[in-house]
Write a protein that holds these residues in place. Structure first.
Motif, PDB file in Angstrom:
ATOM      1  N   THR A 120       0.862  -1.182   0.000  1.00  0.00           N
ATOM      2  CA  THR A 120       0.000   0.000   0.000  1.00  0.00           C
ATOM      3  C   THR A 120       0.895   1.228   0.000  1.00  0.00           C
ATOM      4  OG1 THR A 120      -1.761  -1.151   1.199  1.00  0.00           O
ATOM      5  CG2 THR A 120      -1.803   1.243   1.230  1.00  0.00           C
ATOM      6  N   THR A 157     -10.220   5.486 -12.766  1.00  0.00           N
ATOM      7  CA  THR A 157      -9.779   4.091 -12.635  1.00  0.00           C
ATOM      8  C   THR A 157      -8.276   4.019 -12.871  1.00  0.00           C
ATOM      9  OG1 THR A 157     -10.265   3.660 -14.976  1.00  0.00           O
ATOM     10  CG2 THR A 157     -11.988   3.126 -13.377  1.00  0.00           C
ATOM     11  N   ASN A 160      -3.266  -0.688 -12.054  1.00  0.00           N
ATOM     12  CA  ASN A 160      -2.668  -1.567 -11.050  1.00  0.00           C
ATOM     13  C   ASN A 160      -3.004  -1.180  -9.622  1.00  0.00           C
ATOM     14  OD1 ASN A 160      -1.444  -3.121 -12.999  1.00  0.00           O
ATOM     15  ND2 ASN A 160       0.467  -1.961 -12.960  1.00  0.00           N
ATOM     16  N   LYS A 162      -5.927   0.879  -6.742  1.00  0.00           N
ATOM     17  CA  LYS A 162      -7.234   1.429  -6.425  1.00  0.00           C
ATOM     18  C   LYS A 162      -7.044   2.438  -5.285  1.00  0.00           C
ATOM     19  CE  LYS A 162      -8.162  -2.652  -3.577  1.00  0.00           C
ATOM     20  NZ  LYS A 162      -9.060  -3.792  -3.352  1.00  0.00           N
ATOM     21  N   ARG A 191      -2.537  -1.772  -4.110  1.00  0.00           N
ATOM     22  CA  ARG A 191      -2.200  -2.420  -5.370  1.00  0.00           C
ATOM     23  C   ARG A 191      -3.139  -3.590  -5.673  1.00  0.00           C
ATOM     24  NH1 ARG A 191       2.550  -1.805  -7.941  1.00  0.00           N
ATOM     25  NH2 ARG A 191       3.513  -1.069  -6.002  1.00  0.00           N
ATOM     26  N   ASN A 192      -3.536  -3.690  -6.931  1.00  0.00           N
ATOM     27  CA  ASN A 192      -4.323  -4.834  -7.384  1.00  0.00           C
ATOM     28  C   ASN A 192      -3.381  -6.012  -7.647  1.00  0.00           C
ATOM     29  OD1 ASN A 192      -6.779  -3.376  -7.376  1.00  0.00           O
ATOM     30  ND2 ASN A 192      -6.302  -2.502  -9.369  1.00  0.00           N
ATOM     31  N   THR A 193      -3.526  -7.073  -6.890  1.00  0.00           N
ATOM     32  CA  THR A 193      -2.583  -8.193  -6.973  1.00  0.00           C
ATOM     33  C   THR A 193      -2.981  -9.244  -8.002  1.00  0.00           C
ATOM     34  OG1 THR A 193      -3.770  -9.319  -5.186  1.00  0.00           O
ATOM     35  CG2 THR A 193      -1.930  -7.890  -4.563  1.00  0.00           C
ATOM     36  N   LEU A 194      -4.177  -9.145  -8.574  1.00  0.00           N
ATOM     37  CA  LEU A 194      -4.624 -10.190  -9.494  1.00  0.00           C
ATOM     38  C   LEU A 194      -3.690 -10.328 -10.689  1.00  0.00           C
ATOM     39  CD1 LEU A 194      -6.749 -12.286 -10.226  1.00  0.00           C
ATOM     40  CD2 LEU A 194      -8.055 -10.487 -11.359  1.00  0.00           C
ATOM     41  N   TYR A 195      -3.219  -9.207 -11.219  1.00  0.00           N
ATOM     42  CA  TYR A 195      -2.300  -9.263 -12.366  1.00  0.00           C
ATOM     43  C   TYR A 195      -1.039 -10.054 -12.019  1.00  0.00           C
ATOM     44  CZ  TYR A 195       1.325  -7.693 -15.583  1.00  0.00           C
ATOM     45  OH  TYR A 195       2.374  -7.650 -16.466  1.00  0.00           O
TER      46      TYR A 195
END
Length: 383
Positions: A120, A157, A160, A162, A191-195
């Protein structure tokens, strides 16, 4: 401050960019005016109302006093000029002024990447006066709460990240040149970790699991096991290098570094396990060949029961006979069988093939160790 765009947030440059409508309010009593006619009463003062307003041309701005605000943390910024310079100046009857401009700012954002990619980041945009100290000019947010002072557009938006939260503050910053009134707008990015799970964690996990296939391949299939082990090591090395290309060269260990290093260690240990099994298997073969070479040349009998007292003493029977026994041991019959000869074990029993036991143990130990590492890793970094 109305934020119309956010991003990108760059880990390499440690910056973040935002586009905003930068709105400044102040009051100058010298600019009071009224559009209404005087009441006609002698000595009456004109009524200056905030409801009355004038929108002034940009050509007049050079004749007025304007605050010399600047962004302390910016590395690059500009005012939009299409189709014309995006600045407007609104003057109210009581002397209050609103000046708004559309600005794109790239600001510094020192980042701690120890938990990357489960990190974060907190990035702050600071605003202050270039030439006026706190004795001459004081900056304050028009509304005390961040929800009123900072407004984010609904369609913002990021690829990577939010936006988890944003706050505002005002304080006096002390420098060698004096005390400076300063405003701060802090944005918290998660951070978006899905990628990274799809691109890094899942492929590296599959590579580690592929390296375990060699534990089920026959020990004699040396080319297949060697190719499998070397391929997984090289693939894991390439995956690790690719993960580092998009990140800054920091002096501390990141979470992704720990994951990649442990995965590389697992596939390398699988290759070492193959080497150990191959070495021990060859060593056992060499020992068996040497043992066979040391055997005395003697007629072989298929069953010890053939050696009985029915044969006369000294009937030409050899003094030493080799008996059929399991492959794990070699025994000989020494002395004359007619004269009470006895069976003697000339070599020790060969232990069970240790290389097979290593493969069997690795089929259980490697998956269990990797599972334990996963539990510790995700609990530690996600908490």
């Amino acid at each position: 401050m109305y934020v119309v765009s956010l991003g990108p947030v760059s880990e390499v440059d440690m910056t973040f960019r935002l586009g905003l409508y930068f709105r400044q309010y102040w009051r100058d009593d010298r600019l009071k005016f009224t559009l209404k006619e005087p009441s006609g009463v002698p000595g009456s003062e004109p009524v200056h109302s905030a409801e009355e307003k004038l929108v002034l041309s940009q050509d007049l701005l050079s004749s007025l006093w304007l605050p010399d605000s600047f962004f302390q943390t910016e590395t690059d910024s500009y005012v939009h000029e299409v189709t014309k310079r995006n600045v407007f100046f609104r003057l109210h009857g009581d002397g209050s002024i609103l000046m708004s401009m559309r600005v794109t700012v790239t600001s510094r954002c020192p980042m701690d990447l120890a938990y990357f990619p489960m990190d974060t980041q907190r990035c702050e945009l600071r605003i202050a006066s270039w030439g006026y100290t706190a004795e001459d000019l004081i900056y304050q947010w028009k509304l005390d709460d961040a929800a009123g002072a900072i407004v984010l557009a609904d369609d913002i938006t990021l690829s990577n990240f939010k936006v988890l939260n944003f706050t505002c503050r005002s304080w006096n910053r002390t420098l060698s040149t004096g005390n400076w009134s300063t405003l701060g707008a802090k944005f918290v990015f998660g951070r978006n970790t899905l990628y990274f799970i799809i691109q890094m964690y899942i492929p590296s996990t599959l590579i580690v699991m592929v390296s375990w296939v060699s534990f089920w391949v026959a020990r004699t299939a040396i080319p297949a096991r060697a190719a499998l082990g070397i391929t997984t090591v090289l693939t894991m090395t390439t995956q690790t290098s690719a993960a580092q290309e998009a990140l800054p060269k920091v002096s501390y260990i990141k979470a992704i570094d720990t994951w990649m290093a442990v995965c590389l260690l697992f596939v390398f240990c699988a290759l070492l396990e193959f080497s150990a099994v191959n070495y021990l298997s060859r060593l056992g073969e060499i020992k068996k060949q040497n043992m066979l070479q040391r055997m005395p040349q003697s007629p072989r009998v298929s069953n010890a029961q053939n050696l009985n007292n029915n044969q006369p003493t000294g009937a030409g029977m050899p003094e030493q006979f080799m008996l059929d026994t399991p492959t794990s041991e070699v025994t000989y019959l020494t002395g004359s069988p007619c004269n009470g000869g006895h069976v003697e074990r000339l070599t020790p029993r060969v232990e069970k093939d240790i290389s097979a036991r290593i493969d069997t143990a690795a089929r259980v130990l490697f998956p269990m160790a990797f599972l334990c590492f996963n539990l510790c890793y995700w609990i530690w970094f996600m908490m």
